[in-house]
Design a protein around this motif. Structure first.
Motif, PDB file in Angstrom:
ATOM      1  N   LEU A  50      -9.352   3.301   0.973  1.00 48.21           N
ATOM      2  CA  LEU A  50      -9.286   4.028   2.238  1.00 48.21           C
ATOM      3  C   LEU A  50      -8.484   3.257   3.280  1.00 48.21           C
ATOM      4  O   LEU A  50      -7.724   3.852   4.061  1.00 48.21           O
ATOM      5  N   ALA A  51      -8.625   1.928   3.302  1.00 52.68           N
ATOM      6  CA  ALA A  51      -7.836   1.116   4.228  1.00 52.68           C
ATOM      7  C   ALA A  51      -6.352   1.188   3.884  1.00 52.68           C
ATOM      8  O   ALA A  51      -5.490   1.186   4.781  1.00 52.68           O
ATOM      9  N   MET A  52      -6.038   1.244   2.597  1.00 55.49           N
ATOM     10  CA  MET A  52      -4.640   1.401   2.185  1.00 55.49           C
ATOM     11  C   MET A  52      -4.093   2.755   2.638  1.00 55.49           C
ATOM     12  O   MET A  52      -2.952   2.865   3.087  1.00 55.49           O
ATOM     13  N   LEU A  53      -4.918   3.807   2.548  1.00 56.25           N
ATOM     14  CA  LEU A  53      -4.507   5.123   3.038  1.00 56.25           C
ATOM     15  C   LEU A  53      -4.311   5.122   4.543  1.00 56.25           C
ATOM     16  O   LEU A  53      -3.457   5.852   5.065  1.00 56.25           O
ATOM     17  N   ASP A  54      -5.086   4.313   5.269  1.00 56.06           N
ATOM     18  CA  ASP A  54      -4.885   4.191   6.716  1.00 56.06           C
ATOM     19  C   ASP A  54      -3.492   3.642   7.019  1.00 56.06           C
ATOM     20  O   ASP A  54      -2.865   4.026   8.011  1.00 56.06           O
ATOM     21  N   LEU A  55      -3.004   2.741   6.170  1.00 60.97           N
ATOM     22  CA  LEU A  55      -1.673   2.175   6.361  1.00 60.97           C
ATOM     23  C   LEU A  55      -0.568   3.176   6.034  1.00 60.97           C
ATOM     24  O   LEU A  55       0.420   3.284   6.753  1.00 60.97           O
ATOM     25  N   THR A  56      -0.746   3.888   4.931  1.00 59.73           N
ATOM     26  CA  THR A  56       0.345   4.723   4.416  1.00 59.73           C
ATOM     27  C   THR A  56       0.382   6.109   5.027  1.00 59.73           C
ATOM     28  O   THR A  56       1.429   6.754   5.041  1.00 59.73           O
ATOM     29  N   GLY A  57      -0.752   6.615   5.508  1.00 56.58           N
ATOM     30  CA  GLY A  57      -0.860   8.032   5.811  1.00 56.58           C
ATOM     31  C   GLY A  57      -1.114   8.786   4.518  1.00 56.58           C
ATOM     32  O   GLY A  57      -1.310   8.182   3.451  1.00 56.58           O
ATOM     33  N   VAL A 132      -5.591  -0.162  -7.736  1.00 52.74           N
ATOM     34  CA  VAL A 132      -5.417   0.994  -6.858  1.00 52.74           C
ATOM     35  C   VAL A 132      -3.935   1.136  -6.578  1.00 52.74           C
ATOM     36  O   VAL A 132      -3.251   0.145  -6.291  1.00 52.74           O
ATOM     37  N   VAL A 133      -3.420   2.363  -6.659  1.00 53.11           N
ATOM     38  CA  VAL A 133      -2.046   2.654  -6.269  1.00 53.11           C
ATOM     39  C   VAL A 133      -2.087   3.751  -5.206  1.00 53.11           C
ATOM     40  O   VAL A 133      -2.672   4.814  -5.437  1.00 53.11           O
ATOM     41  N   VAL A 134      -1.502   3.475  -4.047  1.00 52.47           N
ATOM     42  CA  VAL A 134      -1.401   4.450  -2.964  1.00 52.47           C
ATOM     43  C   VAL A 134       0.084   4.580  -2.638  1.00 52.47           C
ATOM     44  O   VAL A 134       0.706   3.616  -2.164  1.00 52.47           O
ATOM     45  N   ALA A 135       0.658   5.740  -2.913  1.00 54.42           N
ATOM     46  CA  ALA A 135       2.109   5.878  -2.817  1.00 54.42           C
ATOM     47  C   ALA A 135       2.504   7.200  -2.172  1.00 54.42           C
ATOM     48  O   ALA A 135       1.918   8.249  -2.460  1.00 54.42           O
ATOM     49  N   ASN A 136       3.503   7.130  -1.306  1.00 57.18           N
ATOM     50  CA  ASN A 136       4.149   8.315  -0.749  1.00 57.18           C
ATOM     51  C   ASN A 136       5.635   7.998  -0.578  1.00 57.18           C
ATOM     52  O   ASN A 136       6.139   7.046  -1.188  1.00 57.18           O
ATOM     53  N   ALA A 137       6.342   8.758   0.241  1.00 57.77           N
ATOM     54  CA  ALA A 137       7.787   8.553   0.376  1.00 57.77           C
ATOM     55  C   ALA A 137       8.131   7.230   1.045  1.00 57.77           C
ATOM     56  O   ALA A 137       9.244   6.711   0.878  1.00 57.77           O
ATOM     57  N   GLU A 138       7.201   6.662   1.792  1.00 58.26           N
ATOM     58  CA  GLU A 138       7.483   5.443   2.548  1.00 58.26           C
ATOM     59  C   GLU A 138       6.872   4.189   1.930  1.00 58.26           C
ATOM     60  O   GLU A 138       7.442   3.105   2.030  1.00 58.26           O
ATOM     61  N   TRP A 139       5.714   4.315   1.312  1.00 55.32           N
ATOM     62  CA  TRP A 139       4.965   3.159   0.831  1.00 55.32           C
ATOM     63  C   TRP A 139       4.702   3.264  -0.677  1.00 55.32           C
ATOM     64  O   TRP A 139       4.621   4.369  -1.216  1.00 55.32           O
ATOM     65  N   ALA A 140       4.529   2.100  -1.294  1.00 54.76           N
ATOM     66  CA  ALA A 140       4.064   2.010  -2.687  1.00 54.76           C
ATOM     67  C   ALA A 140       3.098   0.830  -2.756  1.00 54.76           C
ATOM     68  O   ALA A 140       3.428  -0.240  -3.274  1.00 54.76           O
ATOM     69  N   LEU A 141       1.910   1.029  -2.204  1.00 55.53           N
ATOM     70  CA  LEU A 141       0.915  -0.041  -2.156  1.00 55.53           C
ATOM     71  C   LEU A 141       0.172  -0.143  -3.480  1.00 55.53           C
ATOM     72  O   LEU A 141      -0.260   0.865  -4.040  1.00 55.53           O
ATOM     73  N   VAL A 142       0.001  -1.376  -3.947  1.00 59.05           N
ATOM     74  CA  VAL A 142      -0.714  -1.645  -5.189  1.00 59.05           C
ATOM     75  C   VAL A 142      -1.744  -2.735  -4.920  1.00 59.05           C
ATOM     76  O   VAL A 142      -1.430  -3.767  -4.299  1.00 59.05           O
ATOM     77  N   ALA A 143      -2.968  -2.520  -5.359  1.00 56.76           N
ATOM     78  CA  ALA A 143      -4.015  -3.541  -5.293  1.00 56.76           C
ATOM     79  C   ALA A 143      -4.516  -3.803  -6.697  1.00 56.76           C
ATOM     80  O   ALA A 143      -4.864  -2.882  -7.426  1.00 56.76           O
ATOM     81  N   THR A 144      -4.552  -5.063  -7.102  1.00 57.50           N
ATOM     82  CA  THR A 144      -5.106  -5.450  -8.400  1.00 57.50           C
ATOM     83  C   THR A 144      -6.036  -6.636  -8.187  1.00 57.50           C
ATOM     84  O   THR A 144      -5.777  -7.495  -7.336  1.00 57.50           O
ATOM     85  N   GLY A 145      -7.116  -6.675  -8.959  1.00 57.26           N
ATOM     86  CA  GLY A 145      -8.051  -7.779  -8.805  1.00 57.26           C
ATOM     87  C   GLY A 145      -9.297  -7.587  -9.629  1.00 57.26           C
ATOM     88  O   GLY A 145      -9.274  -6.953 -10.686  1.00 57.26           O
TER      89      GLY A 145
END
Length: 218
Positions: A50-57, A132-145
């Motif tokens: 959810l925090a990653m979605l806050d960053l990306t929209g 977790v992968v959160v991706a749209n036209a501007e961002w491609a955030l990946v979290a691994t752990g």
């Protein structure tokens, strides 16, 4: 299945010990950044997504996890209902999928399970990876752990990075699991049949010659 390797380009990274929220751990995160985060159980993988979605929209969301607590899926369901998630994919282990799908003893649990099945693209296989992968036209955030989709008050490590190549690598891996190891679409299967399939299914990929034999299991 052959081993998959992604060679990441060098990028500037930060190390953060977060004793607060997931939003605090990602505070000030910039495009192209890589951040290693240590937490002592202050937030869960769902909180981080959810925090990653806050960053990306609004964005597409893919989750890979071994253990799943159905309660941790509630905020993801709500985010999808509110239009914060375009497409939601959940890859999980067959044992825990059975747990999620069979917890229908109360009206709220039945409603939650129905929402999950309606919104999420489920991929069921033998899995212990967490990402977790959160991706749209501007961002491609990946979290691994190390974090599962559970509320786990233990020391956890997670690395978050804005990297389109890494996101593509993980999304491609999910698709490979769907095709070669997964159970296929589950959206149209009745609940009792679905649970029984999860409990009796054997993963075909343990037959791959480069992997050590894996015992069959219920």
């Amino acid at each position: 299945m052959t081993p998959k390797i992604y060679h990441a380009p060098r990028s500037k990274g930060r190390q953060v010990l977060s004793l607060g929220s997931a939003a605090h751990a990602l505070s000030g995160f910039r495009r192209g950044e890589r951040r290693m985060i240590a937490t002592k159980g202050q937030f869960s993988l769902a909180d981080l997504a959810l925090a990653m979605l806050d960053l990306t929209g609004p964005a597409n969301l893919a989750l890979m996890t071994w253990a799943v607590n159905p309660d941790e899926l509630v905020p993801i369901v709500l985010a999808a209902e509110r239009g914060r998630v375009f497409k939601w994919t959940l890859l999980t282990d067959a044992d825990y999928a059975a747990v999620v799908m069979s917890r229908t003893t109360t009206p709220s649990a039945r409603r939650r399970t129905a929402q999950l099945r309606a919104m999420a693209d489920l991929v069921i296989t033998r899995n212990h990876a967490k990402a977790v992968v959160v991706a749209n036209a501007e961002w491609a955030l990946v979290a691994t752990g190390s974090m599962n989709m559970t509320r786990n008050p233990r020391l956890e490590l997670v690395e978050v990075e804005d990297d389109a190549g890494r996101a593509s690598f993980l999304l491609g891996l999910i698709e490979e699991m769907r095709i070669t190891c997964g159970m296929g679409s589950v959206a149209e299967v009745d609940m009792p049949v679905l649970v029984e399939r999860f409990r009796t299914w054997r993963a075909p990929w343990c037959k791959a010659p480069h992997l050590a034999p894996v015992p069959t299991w219920e």
